[in-house]
Design a protein around this motif. Structure first.
Motif, mmCIF file in Angstrom:
data_model
loop_
_atom_site.group_PDB
_atom_site.id
_atom_site.type_symbol
_atom_site.label_atom_id
_atom_site.label_comp_id
_atom_site.label_asym_id
_atom_site.label_seq_id
_atom_site.Cartn_x
_atom_site.Cartn_y
_atom_site.Cartn_z
ATOM 1 N N ILE A 146 42.854 79.157 37.467
ATOM 2 C CA ILE A 146 41.505 80.678 37.499
ATOM 3 C C ILE A 146 42.008 80.999 36.748
ATOM 4 C CG2 ILE A 146 41.265 82.450 38.911
ATOM 5 C CD1 ILE A 146 41.998 80.653 41.567
ATOM 6 N N PRO A 147 41.473 81.558 36.152
ATOM 7 C CA PRO A 147 41.183 81.772 34.582
ATOM 8 C C PRO A 147 42.693 83.460 35.067
ATOM 9 C CG PRO A 147 39.401 82.313 34.759
ATOM 10 C CD PRO A 147 39.848 81.331 35.255
ATOM 11 N N PRO A 148 43.281 84.358 34.146
ATOM 12 C CA PRO A 148 43.913 84.965 34.415
ATOM 13 C C PRO A 148 42.698 86.474 34.673
ATOM 14 C CG PRO A 148 45.044 84.024 32.658
ATOM 15 C CD PRO A 148 44.035 83.143 32.853
ATOM 16 N N SER A 149 42.346 86.423 33.965
ATOM 17 C CA SER A 149 41.322 87.299 33.319
ATOM 18 C C SER A 149 39.934 87.491 34.368
ATOM 19 C CB SER A 149 40.111 87.141 31.629
ATOM 20 O OG SER A 149 39.316 85.917 31.397
ATOM 21 N N SER A 150 39.713 86.919 35.117
ATOM 22 C CA SER A 150 38.823 87.173 35.941
ATOM 23 C C SER A 150 39.392 87.797 37.071
ATOM 24 C CB SER A 150 38.452 85.442 36.892
ATOM 25 O OG SER A 150 39.585 85.230 37.778
ATOM 26 N N ASN A 151 38.612 88.398 38.839
ATOM 27 C CA ASN A 151 39.132 89.258 39.254
ATOM 28 C C ASN A 151 39.631 88.730 39.958
ATOM 29 O OD1 ASN A 151 39.085 91.400 40.865
ATOM 30 N ND2 ASN A 151 36.860 91.142 41.576
ATOM 31 N N LYS A 152 40.070 87.481 40.687
ATOM 32 C CA LYS A 152 40.614 86.002 41.457
ATOM 33 C C LYS A 152 41.614 86.117 40.820
ATOM 34 C CE LYS A 152 36.958 84.531 44.031
ATOM 35 N NZ LYS A 152 37.057 83.076 45.091
ATOM 36 N N GLY A 153 41.671 85.800 39.218
ATOM 37 C CA GLY A 153 43.513 85.588 38.590
ATOM 38 C C GLY A 153 43.858 87.006 38.837
ATOM 39 N N SER A 154 43.349 87.717 38.496
ATOM 40 C CA SER A 154 44.326 89.471 38.425
ATOM 41 C C SER A 154 44.767 89.336 40.064
ATOM 42 C CB SER A 154 43.485 90.341 37.997
ATOM 43 O OG SER A 154 42.246 90.569 38.615
ATOM 44 N N ARG A 155 44.520 89.066 41.090
ATOM 45 C CA ARG A 155 44.597 89.526 42.590
ATOM 46 C C ARG A 155 46.041 88.347 42.836
ATOM 47 N NH1 ARG A 155 39.666 90.433 45.005
ATOM 48 N NH2 ARG A 155 39.729 88.548 45.055
ATOM 49 N N ALA A 156 45.938 87.411 42.225
ATOM 50 C CA ALA A 156 46.228 86.387 42.500
ATOM 51 C C ALA A 156 47.947 86.392 42.489
ATOM 52 C CB ALA A 156 46.298 84.933 41.796
ATOM 53 N N GLY A 157 48.457 87.111 41.929
ATOM 54 C CA GLY A 157 50.343 87.330 42.329
ATOM 55 C C GLY A 157 50.218 87.888 42.869
ATOM 56 N N ARG A 158 49.539 88.568 43.328
ATOM 57 C CA ARG A 158 50.271 90.424 44.143
ATOM 58 C C ARG A 158 50.107 90.292 45.053
ATOM 59 N NH1 ARG A 158 46.975 94.188 40.073
ATOM 60 N NH2 ARG A 158 46.809 92.870 38.102
ATOM 61 N N TYR A 159 50.367 89.461 46.465
ATOM 62 C CA TYR A 159 49.466 89.559 47.571
ATOM 63 C C TYR A 159 51.335 89.881 48.185
ATOM 64 C CZ TYR A 159 49.933 87.132 51.899
ATOM 65 O OH TYR A 159 49.714 87.506 53.830
ATOM 66 N N VAL A 160 50.467 91.047 49.019
ATOM 67 C CA VAL A 160 52.154 91.432 50.119
ATOM 68 C C VAL A 160 51.245 91.210 51.260
ATOM 69 C CG1 VAL A 160 53.072 93.854 50.635
ATOM 70 C CG2 VAL A 160 52.139 93.330 48.116
ATOM 71 N N PRO A 161 52.373 90.786 52.510
ATOM 72 C CA PRO A 161 51.771 90.451 53.585
ATOM 73 C C PRO A 161 52.121 91.683 54.114
ATOM 74 C CG PRO A 161 54.034 89.957 53.332
ATOM 75 C CD PRO A 161 53.291 90.172 51.719
ATOM 76 N N LYS A 162 50.881 91.769 55.415
ATOM 77 C CA LYS A 162 50.051 92.520 55.843
ATOM 78 C C LYS A 162 51.738 92.908 56.747
ATOM 79 C CE LYS A 162 45.149 91.817 56.243
ATOM 80 N NZ LYS A 162 44.055 91.281 56.879
ATOM 81 N N TRP A 163 51.625 92.078 57.120
ATOM 82 C CA TRP A 163 53.546 93.038 58.254
ATOM 83 C C TRP A 163 53.835 93.387 57.783
ATOM 84 C CZ3 TRP A 163 58.603 91.883 56.902
ATOM 85 C CH2 TRP A 163 58.501 91.124 55.984
ATOM 86 N N ALA A 164 54.642 93.386 56.469
ATOM 87 C CA ALA A 164 55.283 94.313 55.317
ATOM 88 C C ALA A 164 54.774 95.659 55.301
ATOM 89 C CB ALA A 164 55.468 93.505 53.979
ATOM 90 N N ILE A 165 53.753 95.411 55.155
ATOM 91 C CA ILE A 165 52.654 97.369 54.876
ATOM 92 C C ILE A 165 52.215 98.079 56.120
ATOM 93 C CG2 ILE A 165 50.353 97.687 54.838
ATOM 94 C CD1 ILE A 165 49.484 95.768 53.087
ATOM 95 N N TYR A 166 52.742 98.020 57.593
ATOM 96 C CA TYR A 166 52.719 97.701 58.360
ATOM 97 C C TYR A 166 54.394 98.196 59.158
ATOM 98 C CZ TYR A 166 47.690 96.576 59.759
ATOM 99 O OH TYR A 166 46.580 96.074 59.145
ATOM 100 N N SER A 167 54.668 97.598 58.697
ATOM 101 C CA SER A 167 56.290 97.848 58.819
ATOM 102 C C SER A 167 56.743 99.139 58.120
ATOM 103 C CB SER A 167 57.008 96.448 59.372
ATOM 104 O OG SER A 167 56.819 96.575 57.377
ATOM 105 N N SER A 168 56.481 98.452 56.542
ATOM 106 C CA SER A 168 56.908 99.934 55.418
ATOM 107 C C SER A 168 56.218 101.498 56.575
ATOM 108 C CB SER A 168 56.652 99.857 54.786
ATOM 109 O OG SER A 168 55.509 99.767 53.785
ATOM 110 N N GLY B 251 55.287 101.956 59.481
ATOM 111 C CA GLY B 251 56.203 103.092 60.584
ATOM 112 C C GLY B 251 56.996 103.567 60.303
ATOM 113 N N ILE B 252 58.138 102.630 59.773
ATOM 114 C CA ILE B 252 59.055 103.029 59.408
ATOM 115 C C ILE B 252 58.785 104.553 58.707
ATOM 116 C CG2 ILE B 252 61.110 102.901 57.819
ATOM 117 C CD1 ILE B 252 61.733 99.810 58.829
ATOM 118 N N GLY B 253 58.186 104.702 57.731
ATOM 119 C CA GLY B 253 57.650 106.219 56.987
ATOM 120 C C GLY B 253 57.276 107.493 58.230
ATOM 121 N N VAL B 254 56.679 106.926 59.265
ATOM 122 C CA VAL B 254 56.499 107.830 60.452
ATOM 123 C C VAL B 254 57.028 107.874 61.281
ATOM 124 C CG1 VAL B 254 54.824 107.960 62.758
ATOM 125 C CG2 VAL B 254 53.495 107.096 61.305
#
Length: 68
Positions: free
Chosen positions: A8-30, A32-35
């Protein structure tokens, strides 16, 4: 020359998002801790603010000169 379809070329939409995956559990747990931290701060600060207003009211009532 053969083009590999898996690349996938890095200039495409999928290529720019390919390396920035954050798991949902990390988002939800952070979130929850913030609350929990926010609730703890509110529980700590509200009595202090109330006591400060009460002391300010007592101070102003005790320093006024009322003559009956």
């Amino acid at each position: 020359m053969v083009i590999d379809p898996e690349v996938i070329p890095p200039s495409s939409n999928k290529g720019s998002r390919a390396g920035r995956y954050v798991p949902k559990w990390a988002i939800y747990s952070s979130a929850g801790i913030g609350v929990l931290v926010l609730v703890g701060l509110i529980k700590t600060l509200l009595p202090l603010i109330g006591m400060a207003f009460l002391l300010a009211f007592i101070w102003t009532q005790s320093t006024t000169n009322l003559r009956y």
